[in-house]
Write a protein that holds these residues in place. Structure first.
Motif, mmCIF file in Angstrom:
data_model
loop_
_atom_site.group_PDB
_atom_site.id
_atom_site.type_symbol
_atom_site.label_atom_id
_atom_site.label_comp_id
_atom_site.label_asym_id
_atom_site.label_seq_id
_atom_site.Cartn_x
_atom_site.Cartn_y
_atom_site.Cartn_z
ATOM 1 N N TYR A 1 0.688 -1.280 0.025
ATOM 2 C CA TYR A 1 -0.035 -0.057 0.018
ATOM 3 C C TYR A 1 0.825 1.234 -0.133
ATOM 4 O O TYR A 1 1.598 1.254 0.871
ATOM 5 C CB TYR A 1 -0.925 0.112 1.107
ATOM 6 C CG TYR A 1 -2.002 -1.137 1.311
ATOM 7 C CD1 TYR A 1 -2.977 -0.977 0.540
ATOM 8 C CD2 TYR A 1 -1.481 -2.206 1.810
ATOM 9 C CE1 TYR A 1 -3.876 -2.258 0.514
ATOM 10 C CE2 TYR A 1 -2.517 -3.367 1.929
ATOM 11 C CZ TYR A 1 -3.472 -3.482 1.242
ATOM 12 O OH TYR A 1 -4.564 -4.302 1.196
ATOM 13 N N TYR B 1 -9.062 10.967 6.770
ATOM 14 C CA TYR B 1 -8.528 9.976 5.588
ATOM 15 C C TYR B 1 -9.747 9.743 4.626
ATOM 16 O O TYR B 1 -10.912 9.957 4.717
ATOM 17 C CB TYR B 1 -8.695 8.340 6.479
ATOM 18 C CG TYR B 1 -7.477 8.069 7.198
ATOM 19 C CD1 TYR B 1 -6.298 9.207 7.524
ATOM 20 C CD2 TYR B 1 -7.589 7.267 8.233
ATOM 21 C CE1 TYR B 1 -5.590 9.065 8.220
ATOM 22 C CE2 TYR B 1 -6.625 6.978 9.324
ATOM 23 C CZ TYR B 1 -5.516 7.905 9.322
ATOM 24 O OH TYR B 1 -4.608 7.933 10.305
ATOM 25 N N SER B 2 -9.177 9.252 3.388
ATOM 26 C CA SER B 2 -10.420 9.082 2.369
ATOM 27 C C SER B 2 -11.108 7.576 3.057
ATOM 28 O O SER B 2 -10.589 6.636 3.408
ATOM 29 C CB SER B 2 -9.581 8.769 1.136
ATOM 30 O OG SER B 2 -10.408 7.956 0.060
ATOM 31 N N HIS C 1 -5.087 10.276 0.077
ATOM 32 C CA HIS C 1 -5.441 9.141 1.251
ATOM 33 C C HIS C 1 -5.703 10.036 2.522
ATOM 34 O O HIS C 1 -6.528 9.617 3.285
ATOM 35 C CB HIS C 1 -4.526 8.194 1.331
ATOM 36 C CG HIS C 1 -4.335 7.552 -0.035
ATOM 37 N ND1 HIS C 1 -3.087 7.303 -0.614
ATOM 38 C CD2 HIS C 1 -5.446 6.826 -0.819
ATOM 39 C CE1 HIS C 1 -3.321 6.824 -1.888
ATOM 40 N NE2 HIS C 1 -4.395 6.379 -1.775
ATOM 41 N N GLY D 1 -10.553 10.116 -3.803
ATOM 42 C CA GLY D 1 -9.728 8.738 -3.602
ATOM 43 C C GLY D 1 -8.276 9.064 -4.096
ATOM 44 O O GLY D 1 -7.730 8.014 -3.976
ATOM 45 N N SER D 2 -7.968 10.075 -4.737
ATOM 46 C CA SER D 2 -6.898 10.248 -5.246
ATOM 47 C C SER D 2 -5.646 10.896 -4.389
ATOM 48 O O SER D 2 -4.594 10.999 -4.722
ATOM 49 C CB SER D 2 -7.014 11.264 -6.680
ATOM 50 O OG SER D 2 -7.282 12.525 -6.234
ATOM 51 N N VAL E 1 0.478 5.232 0.334
ATOM 52 C CA VAL E 1 -0.453 6.181 0.947
ATOM 53 C C VAL E 1 0.072 7.714 0.702
ATOM 54 O O VAL E 1 1.253 7.901 1.229
ATOM 55 C CB VAL E 1 -0.698 5.908 2.499
ATOM 56 C CG1 VAL E 1 -1.449 6.797 2.984
ATOM 57 C CG2 VAL E 1 -1.121 4.610 2.676
ATOM 58 N N ASP F 1 -12.979 5.462 1.153
ATOM 59 C CA ASP F 1 -13.373 4.570 0.722
ATOM 60 C C ASP F 1 -11.798 3.621 0.806
ATOM 61 O O ASP F 1 -11.714 2.597 0.708
ATOM 62 C CB ASP F 1 -13.330 4.970 -0.992
ATOM 63 C CG ASP F 1 -14.664 5.238 -1.292
ATOM 64 O OD1 ASP F 1 -15.638 5.196 -0.572
ATOM 65 O OD2 ASP F 1 -14.991 5.777 -2.407
ATOM 66 N N TRP F 2 -10.668 4.602 0.606
ATOM 67 C CA TRP F 2 -9.499 4.031 0.823
ATOM 68 C C TRP F 2 -9.305 3.279 2.084
ATOM 69 O O TRP F 2 -8.926 2.042 2.202
ATOM 70 C CB TRP F 2 -8.484 4.971 0.780
ATOM 71 C CG TRP F 2 -7.099 4.615 1.186
ATOM 72 C CD1 TRP F 2 -6.118 3.824 0.570
ATOM 73 C CD2 TRP F 2 -6.518 4.882 2.577
ATOM 74 N NE1 TRP F 2 -5.092 3.609 1.451
ATOM 75 C CE2 TRP F 2 -5.293 4.263 2.763
ATOM 76 C CE3 TRP F 2 -6.855 5.976 3.707
ATOM 77 C CZ2 TRP F 2 -4.389 4.443 3.544
ATOM 78 C CZ3 TRP F 2 -6.150 6.067 4.776
ATOM 79 C CH2 TRP F 2 -4.710 5.418 4.691
ATOM 80 N N TYR F 3 -9.885 3.933 3.215
ATOM 81 C CA TYR F 3 -9.553 3.228 4.564
ATOM 82 C C TYR F 3 -10.567 1.851 4.686
ATOM 83 O O TYR F 3 -9.968 1.008 5.291
ATOM 84 C CB TYR F 3 -10.163 4.357 5.658
ATOM 85 C CG TYR F 3 -10.107 3.626 7.200
ATOM 86 C CD1 TYR F 3 -8.881 3.941 7.513
ATOM 87 C CD2 TYR F 3 -11.276 3.316 7.500
ATOM 88 C CE1 TYR F 3 -8.738 3.491 8.796
ATOM 89 C CE2 TYR F 3 -11.176 2.839 9.148
ATOM 90 C CZ TYR F 3 -9.952 2.779 9.607
ATOM 91 O OH TYR F 3 -9.650 2.197 10.926
#
Length: 331
Positions: free
Chosen positions: A30, A243-244, A89, A86-87, A32, A246-248
Motif C-alpha cells: 500500500y 482519511y479517504s 489518502h 480517492g486520489s 499512501v 473508500d481507501w480506509y
C-alpha cells in the motif's frame, strides 16, 4: 477536478507517482499519499514524519506513506475534494476551510467559545467532538481526530484594544462565514485569503492584519511585516486529520487498526509539539521588535460582548442543540 487530482497526472507528479508505483510493486502493498499545508519545520510535519516510520514498522513494511508539505499538492479545499475522489489518502484541514462541505463544523470557529485550552481539548475529545467527526462520513471522508494549534491572537500595525481600532480595518480571514461575521461584528472588513498568500498581502497592505495562534504567526513570519501582536485568545484554531473513507474501508482490518491508532498518535504528538514551542515562539516574535499587547479583562470582555451575536447567527442556521452541549461541556 482538483489541483491534486490534476497534478498527479502530469509533469513532476507523474514521475513521482510512477516511482511510488514501482516501489509498491517491489516491496509495499500500500502506497499512501498524505498532503498538508504546514511548513517542514512545524510540529505538524514532524508528527507526520514520525507517523511514516511508525506505520511502516507496525505494518511490517506493507504500508509506505509519502508526505507532501506546505501546500505542495493544493489548498485545503482541493485536498478535501481529492480525499472524496480517492486520489489522496490523508490530509489535514482547519475546520473553517471545509465549512462548505460540513457547515456544522463552524461551531468550533465561534468567538469566545472556550474558557481555556483544557476545556477546548475536553470538548474536542469528548462526545461532542466525536459526533462532529461523524458528520464527515456523508462526504465520503473519515474524520480521525482534531489537531489543535491553540487559541488565536491578532497582528496589525497598531494595537487592537478597542472596537474603534477595527473601524475600516481590513482583516484577513479564512473563507468561513462565521469568522467573517465575527470581524463584521467588531467593525472590521473581513478579507478571505488563502493561508499561503497572507504574508505577501500583509507586506503589500492588501490587508491590515490577520488572526492565528502564536505558533503559526511565528512559522509564517507574519511578525516580520506587522508591528503589533495583540494577545486576544478570542477563538480556537484547530482542524481535522482525515482519511479517504473508500481507501480506509478497502484496507484489511489489521491495517485499518494500525492507521487509526497512528492517526490518533499523530494528533497527540502535534498538540504536544505546539504546546512545547509557544513560549519560545512568542519570545522570538518579541525579540524581533514586534510589540506584544496584552488586553485587560475589560477590553477582552468588550470584544466578547460585541461578538456574541455571531453565536446567534450560527444557531439560526443550524439550531442550538450542539452549541448548548458545548456550553455545558465547557463550563
Amino acid at each position: 477536478m482538483t489541483v491534486f487530482s490534476r497534478s498527479i497526472l502530469t509533469g513532476a507528479w507523474m514521475a513521482t507517482l510512477g516511482a511510488l508505483v514501482a516501489t509498491a510493486a517491489a516491496a509495499q502493498e500500500y502506497q499512501v499519499l498524505f498532503s498538508h499545508g504546514f511548513k517542514p519545520d512545524s510540529p505538524h510535519h514532524a508528527a507526520a514524519l514520525q507517523m511514516v516510520d511508525e506505520v511502516a514498522e507496525a505494518s511490517g513494511g506493507r504500508v509506505e506513506i509519502k508526505v507532501f508539505h506546505s501546500g505542495q499538492a493544493g489548498t485545503a479545499r482541493e485536498n478535501f475534494e481529492a480525499l472524496q475522489l480517492g486520489s489522496l489518502h490523508i490530509t489535514t484541514s482547519p475546520t473553517a476551510r471545509i465549512a462548505g462541505f460540513v457547515p456544522e463544523l463552524q461551531v468550533f470557529d465561534l468567538p469566545f467559545l472556550f474558557p481555556s485550552y483544557d476545556k477546548m481539548v475536553e470538548v474536542l475529545d469528548g462526545p461532542v467532538g466525536q459526533e462532529m467527526l461523524g458528520l464527515l462520513e456523508a462526504q465520503n471522508v473519515l474524520g480521525v481526530a482534531f489537531y489543535i494549534d491553540g487559541l488565536k491572537s491578532m497582528t496589525a500595525n497598531k494595537p487592537l484594544r478597542t472596537l474603534a481600532d477595527f473601524e475600516g480595518f481590513k482583516m484577513r480571514t479564512m473563507e468561513s462565514p462565521i469568522i467573517m461575521e465575527q470581524y463584521r461584528a467588531l467593525g472590521a472588513n473581513p478579507v478571505p485569503l488563502d493561508f499561503l498568500e497572507v504574508y505577501n498581502a500583509l507586506q503589500m497592505g492588501t490587508v491590515d492584519g490577520q488572526e492565528n495562534p502564536i505558533n503559526l504567526i511565528h512559522d509564517m513570519k507574519f511578525y516580520e511585516v506587522q508591528d503589533y501582536l495583540t494577545l486576544t485568545d478570542h477563538a480556537m484554531l484547530g482542524g481535522l486529520l482525515m482519511y479517504s473513507l473508500d481507501w480506509y474501508n478497502a484496507l484489511p482490518e489489521d491495517l485499518q487498526k494500525i492507521m487509526h491508532e497512528a492517526g490518533v498518535t499523530y494528533v497527540q504528538r502535534q498538540r504536544t509539539g505546539v504546546q512545547e514551542i509557544v513560549a519560545r515562539d512568542l519570545e522570538t516574535i518579541a525579540d524581533s521588535g514586534t510589540t506584544i499587547v496584552e488586553l485587560t479583562a475589560q477590553e477582552r470582555e468588550a470584544f466578547r460582548q460585541a461578538t456574541l451575536p455571531v453565536h446567534e447567527i450560527y444557531t439560526e442556521k443550524y439550531g442550538d442543540e450542539m452549541l448548548n452541549r458545548i456550553y455545558e461541556a465547557a463550563k
